[in-house]
Design a protein around this motif. Structure first.
Motif: not given
Length: 149
Positions: A68-85
């Motif tokens: 990701f590139v931040s832009g105006d977003a700052r701080g800690r964030h949760d990135l989630s990856l969900s594998l769906r069948g």
């Protein structure tokens, strides 16, 4: 003819998805530049004779690479990856923290996950940041058989 005022594009605030890919290997050099090796979106399993595939015995080490590139977003964030069948059930969900520092500064995650398909069809890796969906990456599994004769 006088110059007409240019319209500015609507202000987007970020973060912005820069990269989302599935690959077999990732190399990061000393300067932090990434090389993604064998970017894939399909896998074919081939049996050499008659019989059922035992997909449960198969494990393929893959990497999901997300940036990701931040832009105006700052701080800690949760990135989630969900594998769906292919049946749309979540098989695996991984969450990693990322730090967005603003402007053109980015954050990336290189996540190794063992892929264990249990059926033929299209699997999806859903990418979300703080539960906000950003994209999906497909991974199709084919089953084939070599017939002698």
């Amino acid at each position: 003819m006088p110059d007409e005022p240019q319209q500015s594009s609507p202000r987007l605030h970020g973060p912005y998805l820069q990269l989302a890919a599935i690959c077999e290997n990732v190399i990061e050099d000393r300067s932090g530049v990434l090389s993604l090796i064998r970017v894939i979106d399909r896998i074919t399993f081939t049996a050499l004779g008659p019989g059922e595939f035992d997909l449960q015995a198969v494990e393929i080490p893959l990497y999901a690479v997300v940036a990701f590139v931040s832009g105006d977003a700052r701080g800690r964030h949760d990135l989630s990856l969900s594998l769906r069948g292919p049946d749309d059930l979540v098989r695996t969900r991984l969450t990693v923290p990322v730090l967005l520092e603003g402007d053109d500064r980015g954050a990336r995650a290189i996540v190794r996950f063992p892929f264990r398909p249990d059926q033929e069809g299209v699997y999806w890796i859903d990418v979300a940041l703080d539960e906000r969906p950003f994209t999906r990456m497909p991974l199709r599994v084919f089953l084939g058989q070599v017939v002698a004769g």
